[in-house]
Design an enzyme around this catalytic site. Structure first.
Site, PDB file in Angstrom:
ATOM      1  N   LYS A 103     133.187  -8.396  74.559  1.00  0.00           N
ATOM      2  CA  LYS A 103     132.689  -8.175  73.365  1.00  0.00           C
ATOM      3  C   LYS A 103     131.553  -9.188  73.024  1.00  0.00           C
ATOM      4  CE  LYS A 103     133.367  -6.664  68.927  1.00  0.00           C
ATOM      5  NZ  LYS A 103     132.051  -6.144  69.153  1.00  0.00           N
ATOM      6  N   LYS A 134     127.282  -9.819  76.717  1.00  0.00           N
ATOM      7  CA  LYS A 134     126.103  -9.517  75.709  1.00  0.00           C
ATOM      8  C   LYS A 134     125.039  -8.461  76.332  1.00  0.00           C
ATOM      9  CE  LYS A 134     124.363 -11.596  72.183  1.00  0.00           C
ATOM     10  NZ  LYS A 134     124.975 -11.726  70.967  1.00  0.00           N
ATOM     11  N   GLY A 171     126.133  -5.831  66.683  1.00  0.00           N
ATOM     12  CA  GLY A 171     124.658  -6.182  66.527  1.00  0.00           C
ATOM     13  C   GLY A 171     124.362  -7.442  66.872  1.00  0.00           C
ATOM     14  N   ASP A 172     122.921  -7.934  67.153  1.00  0.00           N
ATOM     15  CA  ASP A 172     122.348  -9.364  67.081  1.00  0.00           C
ATOM     16  C   ASP A 172     121.039  -9.153  66.569  1.00  0.00           C
ATOM     17  OD1 ASP A 172     123.340 -11.964  68.270  1.00  0.00           O
ATOM     18  OD2 ASP A 172     121.065 -11.517  69.173  1.00  0.00           O
ATOM     19  N   SER A 196     134.239  -8.650  63.694  1.00  0.00           N
ATOM     20  CA  SER A 196     133.875  -7.382  64.672  1.00  0.00           C
ATOM     21  C   SER A 196     135.591  -7.161  65.359  1.00  0.00           C
ATOM     22  CB  SER A 196     133.117  -7.652  65.658  1.00  0.00           C
ATOM     23  OG  SER A 196     131.763  -7.433  65.552  1.00  0.00           O
TER      24      SER A 196
HETATM   25  P1  NDP Z   1     118.164 -10.692  62.558  1.00  0.00           P
HETATM   26  O1  NDP Z   1     117.392 -10.036  63.520  1.00  0.00           O
HETATM   27  O2  NDP Z   1     118.787 -10.110  61.639  1.00  0.00           O
HETATM   28  O3  NDP Z   1     117.288 -11.943  61.949  1.00  0.00           O
HETATM   29  C1  NDP Z   1     116.569 -13.178  63.005  1.00  0.00           C
HETATM   30  C2  NDP Z   1     115.853 -13.784  62.017  1.00  0.00           C
HETATM   31  O4  NDP Z   1     115.283 -14.987  62.838  1.00  0.00           O
HETATM   32  C3  NDP Z   1     114.713 -13.168  61.359  1.00  0.00           C
HETATM   33  O5  NDP Z   1     114.332 -13.926  60.261  1.00  0.00           O
HETATM   34  C4  NDP Z   1     113.636 -13.633  62.516  1.00  0.00           C
HETATM   35  O6  NDP Z   1     112.208 -13.537  62.206  1.00  0.00           O
HETATM   36  C5  NDP Z   1     113.879 -15.055  62.957  1.00  0.00           C
HETATM   37  N1  NDP Z   1     113.527 -15.000  64.440  1.00  0.00           N
HETATM   38  C6  NDP Z   1     113.883 -14.124  65.340  1.00  0.00           C
HETATM   39  N2  NDP Z   1     113.166 -14.814  66.613  1.00  0.00           N
HETATM   40  C7  NDP Z   1     112.399 -15.757  66.143  1.00  0.00           C
HETATM   41  C8  NDP Z   1     111.590 -16.614  67.008  1.00  0.00           C
HETATM   42  N3  NDP Z   1     111.568 -16.576  68.224  1.00  0.00           N
HETATM   43  N4  NDP Z   1     111.256 -17.772  66.284  1.00  0.00           N
HETATM   44  C9  NDP Z   1     111.330 -17.786  64.994  1.00  0.00           C
HETATM   45  N5  NDP Z   1     112.134 -16.972  64.241  1.00  0.00           N
HETATM   46  C10 NDP Z   1     112.602 -16.065  64.656  1.00  0.00           C
HETATM   47  O7  NDP Z   1     119.303 -11.542  63.424  1.00  0.00           O
HETATM   48  P2  NDP Z   1     120.746 -12.082  63.023  1.00  0.00           P
HETATM   49  O8  NDP Z   1     120.662 -12.871  61.832  1.00  0.00           O
HETATM   50  O9  NDP Z   1     121.653 -11.270  63.468  1.00  0.00           O
HETATM   51  O10 NDP Z   1     120.779 -13.238  64.388  1.00  0.00           O
HETATM   52  C11 NDP Z   1     120.450 -14.823  64.048  1.00  0.00           C
HETATM   53  C12 NDP Z   1     121.088 -15.706  65.003  1.00  0.00           C
HETATM   54  O11 NDP Z   1     122.433 -15.614  64.714  1.00  0.00           O
HETATM   55  C13 NDP Z   1     120.790 -15.221  66.459  1.00  0.00           C
HETATM   56  O12 NDP Z   1     120.627 -16.438  67.492  1.00  0.00           O
HETATM   57  C14 NDP Z   1     121.979 -14.390  66.655  1.00  0.00           C
HETATM   58  O13 NDP Z   1     122.363 -14.382  68.354  1.00  0.00           O
HETATM   59  C15 NDP Z   1     122.965 -15.383  66.092  1.00  0.00           C
HETATM   60  N6  NDP Z   1     124.204 -14.594  65.858  1.00  0.00           N
HETATM   61  C16 NDP Z   1     124.367 -13.527  64.907  1.00  0.00           C
HETATM   62  C17 NDP Z   1     125.330 -12.828  64.677  1.00  0.00           C
HETATM   63  C18 NDP Z   1     125.457 -11.465  63.713  1.00  0.00           C
HETATM   64  O14 NDP Z   1     126.513 -11.445  63.560  1.00  0.00           O
HETATM   65  N7  NDP Z   1     124.225 -10.661  63.495  1.00  0.00           N
HETATM   66  C19 NDP Z   1     126.717 -13.308  65.151  1.00  0.00           C
HETATM   67  C20 NDP Z   1     126.567 -14.410  65.832  1.00  0.00           C
HETATM   68  C21 NDP Z   1     125.566 -15.167  66.113  1.00  0.00           C
HETATM   69  P3  NDP Z   1     111.264 -12.379  62.320  1.00  0.00           P
HETATM   70  O15 NDP Z   1     111.935 -11.254  61.203  1.00  0.00           O
HETATM   71  O16 NDP Z   1     109.925 -12.725  61.871  1.00  0.00           O
HETATM   72  O17 NDP Z   1     111.360 -11.712  63.734  1.00  0.00           O
END
Ligand code: NDP
Length: 444
Positions: A90, A126, A165-166, A376
């Site tokens: 997962k 992943k 998602g991620d 999830s």
């Molecule tokens: P989203 O795609 O919804 O949002 C990602 C955010 O981070 C955006 O604001 C994006 O900006 C910014 N970002 C992405 N890459 C970079 C970078 N290289 N430098 C600076 N800013 C960056 O993703 P999530 O919110 O789902 O995920 C965010 C984090 O949380 C990740 O590390 C993910 O692995 C983790 N996570 C997510 C979960 C989930 O349920 N969604 C669960 C557990 C962990 P921009 O739009 O400009 O790219």
């Protein structure tokens, strides 16, 4: 040389060019030393660590698709099935140009311990692609998702591997992926989570990671006689995790003054107006910069450096290694007391160590953001039972899970005389259950 050092050297030698994976392994092994030393002979005999750092399987594949101009584009697709000791694989799918095997292995490795901490029967995996959904039309995103799933569907299933998602994979992408899975496999099953509410999704899944981060922060604060009320907060990112972390912490009486995206950050001394952020990010898929044009008194700054703004609480919710040592030094100097990771490994190792050595209460992502995968798993349960729980019920379960995770992490740290060292606590608590299951299942 100690067993953990030996394994780390072996990982570096056998996985060249994978710095993120090395970093994740180092962080985990360093904090497991106390446990491993006590059981070294047995673990060596069973090659527990050698097995733990080697994914059970990595699938990589070609993803060809046609863009709006009629040109054929080709991306790389992956699924890392890391460890199934305690349940089906997962873990999310990430679509971002930076995606490569190293990043997915680090995320899959972290996911093993995170999933274990939730107390639910889910193993670690992943996947993703170097496809960039930014700037693509809906039709292009659909074409890509259909091609990606045409290959991936051979390796996943409700009882084998259940992606979510991620970064870059939200409700729209999950919908297209689910549609293609159903079309090819002819099965309407809970093979993906984060689905829309009309086709098997769970209420609160969208909010779960961000809400969970704040529930965790609240537990840490309670344990130290503090509360979010009146605190000044920075939340990095403006995606799924960041938006719902802001929503929950604002409900608890704190003021969020800054958010970011990959181009820069906004500062709003009056407190972020989340409706505006949601409209920019969730509806228009725009840039955070637009906030400053729409909200009087707010300022946009291009580039990094959001940590220069004074705060009590810092919630990094964007991406890996976004907070480095200089950033951590500035946060400490400005009196920041809590760092709770919403993203996966957003703080570099030296920044983590500096913050912890200087009195910051630091909760790593594998514990703090586990609310997403936990919900999830609740979606999987509802799918299997053909039932839907109310938002209140899912939220209550999420809240209980986050409290339990805090308890396990806190208790493990205390058991090894490292009170308040939540990095050690999270790794130990996650590791113990996985190792028990691996030992019981024999050499596999
Ligand atoms: P989203 O795609 O919804 O949002 C990602 C955010 O981070 C955006 O604001 C994006 O900006 C910014 N970002 C992405 N890459 C970079 C970078 N290289 N430098 C600076 N800013 C960056 O993703 P999530 O919110 O789902 O995920 C965010 C984090 O949380 C990740 O590390 C993910 O692995 C983790 N996570 C997510 C979960 C989930 O349920 N969604 C669960 C557990 C962990 P921009 O739009 O400009 O790219």
């Amino acid at each position: 040389m100690s067993y953990t050092d030996e394994i780390y050297e072996r990982v570096v030698a056998q996985n060249p060019g994978e710095p993120e994976f090395h970093q994740a392994v180092k962080e985990v092994l360093d904090s497991l030393k106390v446990v491993i030393d006590r059981n070294e002979e047995e673990y060596r005999r069973l090659s527990i660590l050698e097995r733990l750092v080697e994914p059970e399987r990595i699938i990589s594949f070609r993803v060809p698709w046609v863009d709006d101009k009629g040109n054929v584009q080709v991306n790389k697709g992956y699924r890392v099935q890391f460890n199934s000791a305690i349940g089906p694989y997962k873990g999310g799918l990430r679509f971002h140009p930076s995606v490569n095997q190293s990043i997915l292995k680090f995320l899959g490795f972290e996911q093993i311990f995170k999933n274990s901490l939730t107390g639910l029967p889910i193993g670690g995996g992943k996947g993703g692609s170097n496809f960039d959904p930014k700037g693509k039309s809906d039709r292009e995103v659909m074409a890509f998702c259909q091609s990606f799933m045409t290959e991936l569907c051979k390796y996943i299933g409700a009882d084998t591997d259940v992606p979510a998602g991620d970064i870059g994979v939200g409700g729209r992408e999950i919908g297209y992926l689910f549609g293609q899975y159903k079309r090819i496999r002819g099965q309407y099953e809970g093979v993906l989570t984060g689905k829309g509410l009309t086709f098997g999704g769970s209420l609160i899944r969208t909010q779960a990671t961000g809400y969970g981060v704040v529930y965790m922060l609240n537990e840490i604060m309670k344990a130290h006689g503090d509360s979010p009320e009146g605190k000044t907060v920075i939340v990095t990112g403006s995606g799924n995790v960041a938006i719902y972390a802001v929503e929950k912490i604002t409900q608890l009486g704190a003021k969020v003054v800054a958010m970011t995206d990959s181009n820069g950050y906004i500062y709003d001394p009056n407190g972020i107006n989340l409706d505006v952020v949601k409209d920019i990010k969730e509806v228009k898929r725009g840039r955070i910069k637009e906030y400053a044009d729409r909200v009087e008194g707010s300022v946009y700054t291009e580039g990094r450096g959001v940590w220069n703004i004074k705060c009590d609480v810092y919630l990094p919710c964007a991406t890996q290694n976004e907070l480095d040592l200089d950033g951590a030094k500035t946060l400490v100097a400005n009196g920041c007391k809590y760092i709770v990771e919403g993203a996966n490994m957003p703080t570099t190792l030296d920044a983590t160590n500096y913050a912890m050595e200087n009195g910051v209460l630091f909760m790593p992502g594998k514990a703090a953001n586990a609310g997403g995968v936990a919900t999830s798993a609740l979606e999987m349960s509802q799918n299997s039972m053909r039932l839907s729980w109310s938002a209140e019920e899912v939220d209550a379960r999420l809240h209980t899970i986050m409290k339990d995770i805090f308890k396990k992490v806190d208790e493990a740290a205390k058991r090894y005389d490292m009170e308040d060292n939540y990095v050690v606590g999270a790794n130990i608590a996650g590791f113990e259950k996985v190792v028990d299951a691996m030992k019981a299942q024999g050499i596999c």
